[in-house]
Structure formats: structure tokens, C-alpha cells
Write a protein that holds these residues in place. Structure first.
Motif, PDB file in Angstrom:
ATOM      1  N   SER A 183     -11.097  11.985 -11.999  1.00  0.00           N
ATOM      2  CA  SER A 183     -10.181  13.073 -12.318  1.00  0.00           C
ATOM      3  C   SER A 183      -8.783  12.536 -12.639  1.00  0.00           C
ATOM      4  O   SER A 183      -8.511  11.346 -12.510  1.00  0.00           O
ATOM      5  N   ASN A 184      -7.913  13.442 -13.028  1.00  0.00           N
ATOM      6  CA  ASN A 184      -6.522  13.086 -13.323  1.00  0.00           C
ATOM      7  C   ASN A 184      -5.571  13.752 -12.334  1.00  0.00           C
ATOM      8  O   ASN A 184      -4.420  14.052 -12.667  1.00  0.00           O
ATOM      9  N   THR A 185      -6.038  13.980 -11.123  1.00  0.00           N
ATOM     10  CA  THR A 185      -5.217  14.669 -10.120  1.00  0.00           C
ATOM     11  C   THR A 185      -4.379  13.717  -9.272  1.00  0.00           C
ATOM     12  O   THR A 185      -3.560  14.164  -8.473  1.00  0.00           O
ATOM     13  N   SER A 186      -4.584  12.402  -9.422  1.00  0.00           N
ATOM     14  CA  SER A 186      -3.794  11.439  -8.649  1.00  0.00           C
ATOM     15  C   SER A 186      -2.568  10.991  -9.442  1.00  0.00           C
ATOM     16  O   SER A 186      -2.616  10.873 -10.670  1.00  0.00           O
ATOM     17  N   GLU A 187      -1.479  10.730  -8.723  1.00  0.00           N
ATOM     18  CA  GLU A 187      -0.239  10.273  -9.350  1.00  0.00           C
ATOM     19  C   GLU A 187      -0.386   8.826  -9.821  1.00  0.00           C
ATOM     20  O   GLU A 187      -0.839   7.956  -9.076  1.00  0.00           O
ATOM     21  N   LEU A 188       0.012   8.573 -11.072  1.00  0.00           N
ATOM     22  CA  LEU A 188      -0.134   7.228 -11.652  1.00  0.00           C
ATOM     23  C   LEU A 188       0.968   6.258 -11.235  1.00  0.00           C
ATOM     24  O   LEU A 188       0.762   5.046 -11.249  1.00  0.00           O
ATOM     25  N   TRP A 189       2.152   6.757 -10.900  1.00  0.00           N
ATOM     26  CA  TRP A 189       3.270   5.852 -10.659  1.00  0.00           C
ATOM     27  C   TRP A 189       2.968   4.745  -9.648  1.00  0.00           C
ATOM     28  O   TRP A 189       3.321   3.585  -9.895  1.00  0.00           O
ATOM     29  N   PRO A 190       2.337   5.028  -8.506  1.00  0.00           N
ATOM     30  CA  PRO A 190       2.098   3.931  -7.546  1.00  0.00           C
ATOM     31  C   PRO A 190       1.244   2.809  -8.128  1.00  0.00           C
ATOM     32  O   PRO A 190       1.486   1.628  -7.834  1.00  0.00           O
ATOM     33  N   MET A 191       0.248   3.149  -8.946  1.00  0.00           N
ATOM     34  CA  MET A 191      -0.601   2.124  -9.544  1.00  0.00           C
ATOM     35  C   MET A 191       0.149   1.317 -10.613  1.00  0.00           C
ATOM     36  O   MET A 191      -0.006   0.099 -10.715  1.00  0.00           O
ATOM     37  N   ILE A 192       0.951   1.996 -11.413  1.00  0.00           N
ATOM     38  CA  ILE A 192       1.751   1.306 -12.423  1.00  0.00           C
ATOM     39  C   ILE A 192       2.721   0.349 -11.740  1.00  0.00           C
ATOM     40  O   ILE A 192       2.863  -0.816 -12.130  1.00  0.00           O
ATOM     41  N   GLU A 193       3.374   0.854 -10.720  1.00  0.00           N
ATOM     42  CA  GLU A 193       4.341   0.051  -9.979  1.00  0.00           C
ATOM     43  C   GLU A 193       3.671  -1.174  -9.352  1.00  0.00           C
ATOM     44  O   GLU A 193       4.218  -2.285  -9.392  1.00  0.00           O
ATOM     45  N   ALA A 194       2.476  -0.980  -8.792  1.00  0.00           N
ATOM     46  CA  ALA A 194       1.762  -2.095  -8.152  1.00  0.00           C
ATOM     47  C   ALA A 194       1.417  -3.181  -9.158  1.00  0.00           C
ATOM     48  O   ALA A 194       1.550  -4.384  -8.868  1.00  0.00           O
ATOM     49  N   ASP A 195       0.978  -2.781 -10.346  1.00  0.00           N
ATOM     50  CA  ASP A 195       0.654  -3.773 -11.376  1.00  0.00           C
ATOM     51  C   ASP A 195       1.889  -4.542 -11.813  1.00  0.00           C
ATOM     52  O   ASP A 195       1.864  -5.771 -11.961  1.00  0.00           O
ATOM     53  N   MET A 196       3.000  -3.836 -12.019  1.00  0.00           N
ATOM     54  CA  MET A 196       4.224  -4.496 -12.458  1.00  0.00           C
ATOM     55  C   MET A 196       4.793  -5.410 -11.367  1.00  0.00           C
ATOM     56  O   MET A 196       5.297  -6.501 -11.655  1.00  0.00           O
ATOM     57  N   LYS A 197       4.694  -4.994 -10.114  1.00  0.00           N
ATOM     58  CA  LYS A 197       5.153  -5.840  -9.012  1.00  0.00           C
ATOM     59  C   LYS A 197       4.315  -7.110  -8.924  1.00  0.00           C
ATOM     60  O   LYS A 197       4.847  -8.212  -8.724  1.00  0.00           O
ATOM     61  N   PHE A 198       3.009  -6.967  -9.069  1.00  0.00           N
ATOM     62  CA  PHE A 198       2.132  -8.138  -9.026  1.00  0.00           C
ATOM     63  C   PHE A 198       2.526  -9.111 -10.131  1.00  0.00           C
ATOM     64  O   PHE A 198       2.601 -10.329  -9.915  1.00  0.00           O
ATOM     65  N   ALA A 199       2.764  -8.570 -11.333  1.00  0.00           N
ATOM     66  CA  ALA A 199       3.144  -9.426 -12.459  1.00  0.00           C
ATOM     67  C   ALA A 199       4.460 -10.143 -12.162  1.00  0.00           C
ATOM     68  O   ALA A 199       4.577 -11.360 -12.362  1.00  0.00           O
ATOM     69  N   TYR A 200       5.436  -9.405 -11.682  1.00  0.00           N
ATOM     70  CA  TYR A 200       6.742  -9.989 -11.377  1.00  0.00           C
ATOM     71  C   TYR A 200       6.624 -11.095 -10.323  1.00  0.00           C
ATOM     72  O   TYR A 200       7.271 -12.150 -10.434  1.00  0.00           O
ATOM     73  N   GLU A 201       5.803 -10.901  -9.337  1.00  0.00           N
ATOM     74  CA  GLU A 201       5.689 -11.854  -8.229  1.00  0.00           C
ATOM     75  C   GLU A 201       4.808 -13.057  -8.550  1.00  0.00           C
ATOM     76  O   GLU A 201       4.911 -14.090  -7.876  1.00  0.00           O
ATOM     77  N   ASN A 202       3.982 -12.963  -9.578  1.00  0.00           N
ATOM     78  CA  ASN A 202       3.007 -14.028  -9.838  1.00  0.00           C
ATOM     79  C   ASN A 202       3.178 -14.756 -11.161  1.00  0.00           C
ATOM     80  O   ASN A 202       2.604 -15.828 -11.344  1.00  0.00           O
ATOM     81  N   LEU A 203       3.951 -14.196 -12.072  1.00  0.00           N
ATOM     82  CA  LEU A 203       4.116 -14.844 -13.373  1.00  0.00           C
ATOM     83  C   LEU A 203       5.150 -15.955 -13.309  1.00  0.00           C
ATOM     84  O   LEU A 203       6.092 -15.899 -12.512  1.00  0.00           O
ATOM     85  N   PRO A 204       5.009 -16.975 -14.156  1.00  0.00           N
ATOM     86  CA  PRO A 204       6.022 -18.039 -14.222  1.00  0.00           C
ATOM     87  C   PRO A 204       7.297 -17.529 -14.891  1.00  0.00           C
ATOM     88  O   PRO A 204       7.281 -16.552 -15.633  1.00  0.00           O
ATOM     89  N   GLU A 205       8.395 -18.234 -14.638  1.00  0.00           N
ATOM     90  CA  GLU A 205       9.668 -17.834 -15.248  1.00  0.00           C
ATOM     91  C   GLU A 205       9.657 -18.034 -16.760  1.00  0.00           C
ATOM     92  O   GLU A 205      10.329 -17.309 -17.497  1.00  0.00           O
ATOM     93  N   THR A 206       8.951 -19.040 -17.216  1.00  0.00           N
ATOM     94  CA  THR A 206       8.811 -19.252 -18.661  1.00  0.00           C
ATOM     95  C   THR A 206       7.342 -19.438 -18.983  1.00  0.00           C
ATOM     96  O   THR A 206       6.549 -19.831 -18.130  1.00  0.00           O
ATOM     97  N   GLN A 207       6.985 -19.163 -20.237  1.00  0.00           N
ATOM     98  CA  GLN A 207       5.610 -19.300 -20.687  1.00  0.00           C
ATOM     99  C   GLN A 207       5.526 -20.357 -21.786  1.00  0.00           C
ATOM    100  O   GLN A 207       6.528 -20.692 -22.419  1.00  0.00           O
ATOM    101  N   THR A 208       4.329 -20.844 -22.013  1.00  0.00           N
ATOM    102  CA  THR A 208       4.136 -21.897 -23.011  1.00  0.00           C
ATOM    103  C   THR A 208       3.999 -21.345 -24.422  1.00  0.00           C
ATOM    104  O   THR A 208       4.110 -22.093 -25.387  1.00  0.00           O
TER     105      THR A 208
END
Length: 579
Positions: A183-208
Motif C-alpha cells: 500500500s501507499n499508506t506509510s510515510e516515505l520520508w523516514p526511508m528516504i532519509e535512511a538511504d541518504m544517511k547511509f550514503a553520506y556515512e559510507n561513501l568516499p569523499e572523492t570518487q574515481t
């Protein structure tokens, strides 16, 4: 597995029995051709290939209106532009610009499907990481997972802004067993935020490689997600870090490029101003590598996409052009008087190209003539814009042409691609986030959770770049218009005064880049601003916009596609209010 089928089932069965096989059908099962299985894809090369496909969906090529450029969803709905061209060309956009959305519209279905395609590809990467082969190191998993989750967060962010809450599906869900009942009854913001936080915490400062998201790009996007939720303190903390340490892919610190117009030039792709962009390349042997976002959005007839070519879409609005009017101090007319009387910018509406026309002589922000093509002003390095000859249908579109993301004459055949039906495919990257956007979001965060003076500093940084005479459009050695732009020299007296200035600065700096409508919605000013725009613009373009109206508590979001509701049932997929 698919099974071979035969109309001659009885004959097939007889043959099987004659050669002594049992009655089991397992021997009829054969691997699908043209398809890789998970075992083949779970190598490092395989997973990286799937990850590239997640990036590849950013421009929504197979679903034109799913692109993150948002030229329809963010700019046309926000009043930066109207559809332009003829009423009958791509008429599915007509109800969008009039806020008469239909649940069966193909462009709305495109937006939905294109973003869910991005989600599905990101989920596949995450699933493959769970069964990755030995050549995929833990460091690889961390980086690849960060990129995949960032991109999934992006696609859900686009769905959230477009439709409000939609079904959430991640890599743990089996696409073959009941996923259609989400269904679409759950709020998306927590999931979006979790994905972006994971990316911020795990990605390198620069990429190749250029185009891959890094730690600081993820930080900017996470801060943007916070802004939409009014988490200004959390956003400010990230902006502070980005200003101090943020680095581009090649390790340089984020910064504005010296000239405003160069932020949209193919030769400047992946500059220090580019925080996250859709990558494009021309003349690679496949036009599919080029930028398809704006193939319709060019001057008509003998213009850069001519002669006789396409298509005069995405015509900047009268209201937008008027917004670039400045006062004696070079500041915008924040009281709204830019749409009144002598402050309206003179145009050649209704005047043929072979008739005399003298352009507006009043004070203007120089960014106007890098953002909008208008009569008598040089159009990049082509010719002076001739007016009506470059507009397919002035009565429907108005007198202006889009100019940002247009290719230069000097780039023809190199950073522009001639291998398809139109020369409108280019190597110009489309910025999803550029540093000027970050500065102005940081200014907003400072207003709400920090310092009005810091907000003024960030805003003046953007305006100072625009004020450099070296970047003004010229006719020979003279300025092409009366360019007057100044800084905010006096401290803002209140948050309301500061908000008004920063929000208007976003309108000017980011026009045509797909932000305006979403900004108005998140500020809570959409109904007031858009209805004022429609009333004003509708008098100029009565056929296209006359009588159009934005309905609050409805038109902030698109309707969920009816075909999706029909697939799963209206008790599972709940339609948005008003549709």
C-alpha cells in the motif's frame, strides 16, 4: 523459466512418449535468452554494470517525463515557463500547466513508472551485494551500497514530491510473491532519509569517475531532504560541513564557476559547481549517451536546432522575465511591482521579425539574458534572437525561448550530436544539485536555525558572481541591455524580510532548472503564488492559460495513475485527495 508452447500439443505428447520420456515437463524448461542470471551478475563487474544502469535511469529516457530535470513538473508548474509550441503538439502537457491533471494521463504514468524503474534497478544492486562473489571486497560493498541507496533515495524523493506517499519496496521484498499488495499508506520520508544517511556515512569523499555520487553530494541531498521536512537545524549542520570540507569528484572544493552562464556549458561539465548531475556525452557512437532531456526545447525554424527543426517547447513566461527587473540599487522588486506598468519588460509579442523592435531599456538583472532568449539579444554565439521567427506559435507560447542548456554554435559536431532525428541531443550535463542551489538552501537554513547575517552572506555570494561585468551578454563590446545588479548591503530586519529575499533569489538564479514548483509547495505559498501567476499570464496567453486555476490541498500532488490502482485495487493503493 518460460516453457515452450505448441499448438500441436497432442502431436508433441505423442513424440515425447515415442522417444521414451516420462510425463514430466521439466525437460521443456529452457533458460530465457538475452538475460543474465544472478550468478552472472554477482561478480564485481556484473554489480558495477547494474549500478551504472541505476544512474542511467536518471534521465528517464524510456519514460521522458521521469527525468530529474523536471522541466515540466518543476518549472512549467512553477511558472518559470509554459509548454510553448502549438496546442496540439504533445498535448498531454496542456492539462499539467493548467492544473487539470487527469488520472489517466500518459505523462503522469511516465513519471511513476520511470522512477519505479530506478527503484527496481537500485534494489537489484542491493540484492546482488547480498550474494556477491569473492572478487567483491567489503570496501566495494560499502561504496556500491552507498551509491545504490543514494540513488534509490533520489527516486523515492522524486516520487514523494510528485505523488506524496507511494508504495515502498526495497531489496528484501520478493517481486514475485505479493509485492503488488504493498500500500501507499506509510510515510516515505523516514526511508528516504535512511538511504541518504547511509550514503553520506559510507561513501568516499572523492570518487574515481565523474558522475558518481560522493560523500559531500550525498550530504547536500540529505540536507535537501531535511529542508523539505523543515528540519532546519539538521540541514544547517550539514551545510556547515559542506562549506568547510565539501569536495567534488576530482577533489577540488565546491565553488561557483566564475561566470553564471558557464554552469550550463558542456565544456564545463563536472565543474566545481556541479554537486550531482545527470551525465551526458555526444558523438560516442550511440545517441543514447547524449542528453535527451531538452530535445524539444529549442528555438523554432532557423534557430540553433534548425533549419525547420524542433520544436519551440518550454517558453519562458512573461512573469519570469519581469522578475528580473531591478531597482536603482540593482535589487529585485520584492513587492511584486515587476508585473505592473512600466516595470513589465518590453517584449516583441505580436511583432513580426521583419518589423522594427527596440528591446527594453530599463534596469535588468544580467542573469535574464543567460536564462531567456529574447528579441534583439545575442543567443549564445549564434545570432541576435530574431523574435517571432524562432517561436512556433506566439499566441500559445509567448515571445521567449529557453536559453539555459542550449548548445553553442562552436559546439556543433563535438559537444552536440547529429546522429539522431534532431540535432537537439547534447553533451550538456543536467545539474540535479549545483553549488548555487546549495548556497541558497544553506541561506534558508540559516534564516530558520542560524544567522540572518550568514544567510545574507550566502545570498550575496550568488549575486556577486552574477554582477561581474565580464559575464554580461555583449553586443560587440557594449552590454546588450541595461544590466544593473547589486548586493544586499543592509542587514535584514526580520526573518520575513530575509525569507522574501532568499526565496526570490532562488527564483532568479535557478529559473528553468526544475525547482520552482517544489519550492513553492514546501514553503506553503503555492496556491497564492501560482494563482497570481496564472491570472497574470492568462491575460497574455488566454488560449493556453486563460481560466486556469491551482486548487490548494489537491494540486500540490499528482494523482496516482489509475492504471496502477486498477492493477491492485483502490483498497490497496489510495488515491490522492481531490481525484
Amino acid at each position: 523459466m518460460e516453457k515452450l508452447k505448441s499448438k500441436g500439443g497432442i502431436v508433441l505428447l505423442a513424440l515425447v512418449m515415442l522417444i521414451g520420456y516420462s510425463c514430466k515437463e521439466s525437460f521443456l524448461e529452457i533458460p530465457a535468452t538475452g538475460q543474465l542470471d544472478e550468478g552472472q551478475l554477482s561478480t564485481k563487474k556484473g554489480i558495477e554494470g547494474v549500478l551504472v544502469s541505476v544512474y542511467g535511469q536518471l534521465n528517464g529516457r524510456a519514460n521522458r517525463m521521469a527525468s530529474a530535470s523536471n522541466w515540466v513538473w518543476g518549472s512549467i508548474r512553477g511558472g518559470d515557463a509554459n509548454k510553448g509550441t502549438d496546442p496540439g503538439d504533445f498535448s498531454d502537457i496542456n492539462p499539467i500547466q493548467r492544473f487539470e491533471y487527469q488520472t489517466t494521463q500518459g505523462v503522469i504514468v511516465d513519471k511513476w513508472k520511470g522512477n519505479y524503474e530506478g527503484v527496481a534497478r537500485a534494489n537489484l544492486v542491493m540484492k546482488l551485494l547480498g550474494i556477491a562473489q569473492a572478487d567483491v571486497t567489503e570496501e566495494d560493498k560499502k561504496r556500491i551500497g552507498g551509491e545504490a541507496r543514494f540513488l534509490r533515495g533520489h527516486y523515492y524523493f522524486e516520487l514523494k514530491r510528485g505523488f506524496n506517499n507511494t508504495p515502498y519496496v526495497d531489496e528484501t521484498m520478493d517481486y514475485g510473491t505479493g509485492i503488488e499488495k504493498v500500500s501507499n499508506t506509510s510515510e516515505l520520508w523516514p526511508m528516504i532519509e535512511a538511504d541518504m544517511k547511509f550514503a553520506y556515512e559510507n561513501l568516499p569523499e572523492t570518487q574515481t569517475a565523474a558522475g558518481r555520487i560522493n560523500k559531500w553530494g550525498a550530504a547536500a541531498y540529505l540536507a535537501k531532504v531535511y529542508m523539505y521536512q523543515k528540519k532546519f537545524a539538521e540541514a544547517k549542520a550539514l551545510y556547515d560541513l559542506i562549506m568547510a570540507s565539501g569536495k567534488t569528484t576530482n577533489g577540488k572544493k565546491y565553488a561557483l564557476v566564475p561566470r553564471f552562464q558557464d554552469a550550463f556549458k558542456a565544456s564545463n561539465d563536472n565543474s566545481p559547481e556541479s554537486v550531482f548531475a545527470i551525465q551526458a556525452a555526444a558523438n560516442t557512437g550511440s545517441v543514447n549517451n547524449a542528453n535527451p532531456d531538452f530535445d524539444l526545447n529549442w528555438p523554432y525554424n532557423t534557430g540553433p536546432n534548425g533549419p525547420g527543426n524542433c520544436c519551440s517547447f518550454f517558453s519562458p513566461s512573461f512573469e519570469l522575465v519581469n522578475s528580473f527587473r531591478t531597482d536603482a540599487n540593482g535589487l529585485p522588486l520584492l513587492d511584486g511591482s515587476y508585473n505592473v506598468g512600466a516595470n513589465e519588460v518590453k517584449s516583441d509579442m505580436g511583432i513580426k521579425s521583419n518589423a522594427t523592435f527596440v528591446p527594453d531599456a530599463g534596469r535588468l538583472d544580467p542573469r535574464l539574458d543567460h536564462s531567456v532568449g529574447r528579441r534583439g539579444i545575442p543567443y549564445l554565439d549564434w545570432i541576435k534572437h530574431p523574435g517571432a521567427d524562432w517561436i512556433r506559435n506566439q499566441a500559445n507560447a509567448g515571445p521567449y525561448s529557453p536559453k539555459k542548456y542550449a548548445y553553442y554554435k562552436a559546439d556543433v559536431g563535438s559537444l552536440q550530436d547529429n546522429s539522431s532525428w534532431t540535432p537537439g541531443y547534447t553533451a550538456i550535463n543536467v545539474n540535479i544539485i549545483r553549488f548555487a542551489d546549495v548556497l541558497l538552501m544553506a541561506a534558508e537554513a540559516e534564516i530558520e536555525a542560524g544567522s540572518l547575517e550568514k544567510a545574507r552572506e550566502y545570498t550575496n555570494t550568488v549575486r556577486e558572481r552574477a554582477s561581474l561585468p565580464s559575464s554580461f551578454v555583449k553586443i560587440d563590446t557594449l552590454n546588450a541591455a541595461n544590466y544593473v545588479i547589486g548586493l544586499y548591503k543592509t542587514p535584514w530586519a526580520s526573518k520575513d524580510e530575509a525569507r522574501k529575499a532568499v526565496r526570490f533569489e532562488r527564483k532568479l538564479e535557478l529559473s528553468g532548472e526544475g525547482h520552482r514548483f517544489f519550492d513553492l509547495v514546501r514553503w506553503g505559498t503555492a496556491a497564492t503564488e501560482i494563482n497570481a501567476y496564472l491570472t497574470y499570464e492568462g491575460k497574455k496567453l488566454s488560449g493556453a492559460l486563460g481560466g486556469a486555476k491551482f486548487t490548494p490541498n489537491k494540486n500540490e500532488y499528482l494523482p496516482l495513475p489509475q492504471e496502477q490502482i486498477d492493477l491492485v485495487g483502490k483498497d490497496v493503493l489510495i488515491q490522492n485527495p481531490g481525484y
